[in-house]
Write a protein that holds these residues in place. Sequence first.
Motif, short mmCIF file in Angstrom:
data_model
loop_
_atom_site.label_atom_id
_atom_site.label_comp_id
_atom_site.label_asym_id
_atom_site.label_seq_id
_atom_site.Cartn_x
_atom_site.Cartn_y
_atom_site.Cartn_z
N GLU A 243 -4.59 3.75 -10.62
CA GLU A 243 -5.06 3.67 -9.16
C GLU A 243 -6.28 2.80 -8.99
O GLU A 243 -6.36 2.08 -8.26
CB GLU A 243 -5.68 5.27 -9.15
N ASP B 285 2.33 1.94 -3.49
CA ASP B 285 1.22 2.28 -4.26
C ASP B 285 1.09 3.87 -3.87
O ASP B 285 0.86 4.67 -4.65
CB ASP B 285 -0.10 1.50 -3.63
N ASP B 286 0.86 4.18 -2.72
CA ASP B 286 0.64 5.74 -2.25
C ASP B 286 1.80 6.53 -2.89
O ASP B 286 1.61 7.75 -3.38
CB ASP B 286 0.72 5.84 -0.83
N LYS C 84 0.68 -1.12 0.07
CA LYS C 84 -0.09 -0.08 -0.02
C LYS C 84 0.88 1.35 0.09
O LYS C 84 0.52 2.20 -0.64
CB LYS C 84 -0.93 0.10 1.15
N ARG D 128 -6.29 0.16 -11.23
CA ARG D 128 -5.89 -0.95 -11.92
C ARG D 128 -6.99 -1.37 -13.08
O ARG D 128 -7.54 -2.51 -13.13
CB ARG D 128 -6.04 -2.34 -11.01
N THR E 1 5.72 -1.17 -10.65
CA THR E 1 6.01 0.13 -9.77
C THR E 1 7.46 0.42 -10.01
O THR E 1 7.43 1.77 -10.24
CB THR E 1 5.74 -0.25 -8.30
N THR F 28 3.43 -6.26 -9.53
CA THR F 28 3.10 -4.96 -8.87
C THR F 28 4.37 -4.35 -8.60
O THR F 28 4.67 -3.03 -9.13
CB THR F 28 2.22 -5.00 -7.66
#
Lengths: 225, 272
Positions: free
Chosen positions: A143, A17-18, A14, A145, A87, A83
């Motif tokens: 965001e 991701d943020d 998370k 996906r 990323t 992911t």
Amino acid sequence: MTQHTVSSFDEELKSLDDMVMTMARSVIRQHSDCSDLLASRDATLAGRIIDGDRAIDDLQVGIEEKAIQTIAKRQPLAIDLRTVIATLKIATDLERIGDLVKNNAKRMLASSAQSQLPPGAANLEMLNERVAEQLDRMLEAFEQRDDGLAKEVWMRDIEIDTLQTSLFRELLTYMMEDPRNIGYCTHLLFCARNLERIGDHATNIAEQVHYMVTGATMPIDRPKG
Amino acid sequence: MHGVAGMSVQQIEGATVRPLPTTKIIARDVNVHYGEKHALKAVDVDIPDCSVTSFIGPSGCGKSTFLRCINRMNDTIASCRVTGKIEIDGRDIYDKTLDVVQLRARVGMVFQKPNPFPKSIYENVAYAPRLHGMSRSKAELDQIVEASLEKAGLWGEVKDRLGDSGTGLSGGQQQRLCIARAISVNPDVILMDEPCSALDPIATARIEQLIDSLRQHFCIVIVTHSMQQAARVSQRTAFFHLGTLVEEGPTTDIFTSPKDKRTQDYITGRFG
């Protein structure tokens, strides 16, 4: 998605991701500010954009560190692996977009002595808008996906390419008409080229979103102008 | 690139890089009941020769049960009933006329806990070839023992003390001794049931190295709880859940882009 048995793994993903979201939003804001420069020629704003790139670079370093730590600690697999790898690559593309925006800001600053809007600026404005739309789509695709939206980004890059090509012809004409136009037209030409590159990075990111979501890669050939 | 992944090499280059792995074991509609409990449900799978296939899945998913069907070890459990068909090299191993002792010589097994016989290192390896009458002389038997220990990567460490007890070796050495014992009768298939779970990381790495070298000659099936181990040693991976074979495919695909959500949830550590 179902939670991991180890909840700290979810927290790590998370936070990665943020960080990407923060970075993407900063890049989009930088681009939007830079687009305003075309009309305002505001040197202060240009300076702020140039300085602001530093924070984006720092975010990229932060994302890389975090991703490497996650790989080392968790040995992510399947969607998690995709992911983390996506990323990493997305952060690289965002950093490149940041650099290109910064370069555009510098060019706007350099040509700010121009008292009136140079010819070709209207088309450059349109190019800025197309790029902004692509960046927004890219952000939402990441965001949410959303593979459909990622594909749309991928398909619509051709619009930017086409606009850049026509802007190139237009600026060439101005330069031939009056050699005094050459200075700022060259800057605009480079700006257009940078915007086209930003579009390419947005499609790279869309490809990463597609890989992240589906595990498949996009075809090599994308519609070209 | 190796094993099944080698197929893509062949397709890309269009030349005969290596022969395509042939199917060694074919299982069709295999069901296992322990009394009332339906432990394995309609398993269909093809297992290629000269490669490593790993079975993964949570405890009680049926992976060990299926492994034990391949050398009919489940026969020894009174309440166990196996239906369906398993063929090795085209021969139905549940055929009434088949000699189970012969089958188990062809299908070797290595267990979680190293279980050498309480005999000398030499005898541990020599026991089965002698039992199966594979040698006519002491010299021939010596040769089988040396070759087996060599293949198991243990020869250098034990050649000067073949008379010592097998149980006196370290855990990792004992496990390699058990592998030497399994390959002494030149089997077609080697089944391994969590062969490294009682070993430290270095002994584990040695066993994994050994598995990789044995792959050239044998069809190897390994049950493991370590996802990373399955990813490292196997060319194909099968995921079992609640007695069902959920997904089977090239290991790289299973660990990067599994098709079934249950597989994904399991290997990413998201299970219920």
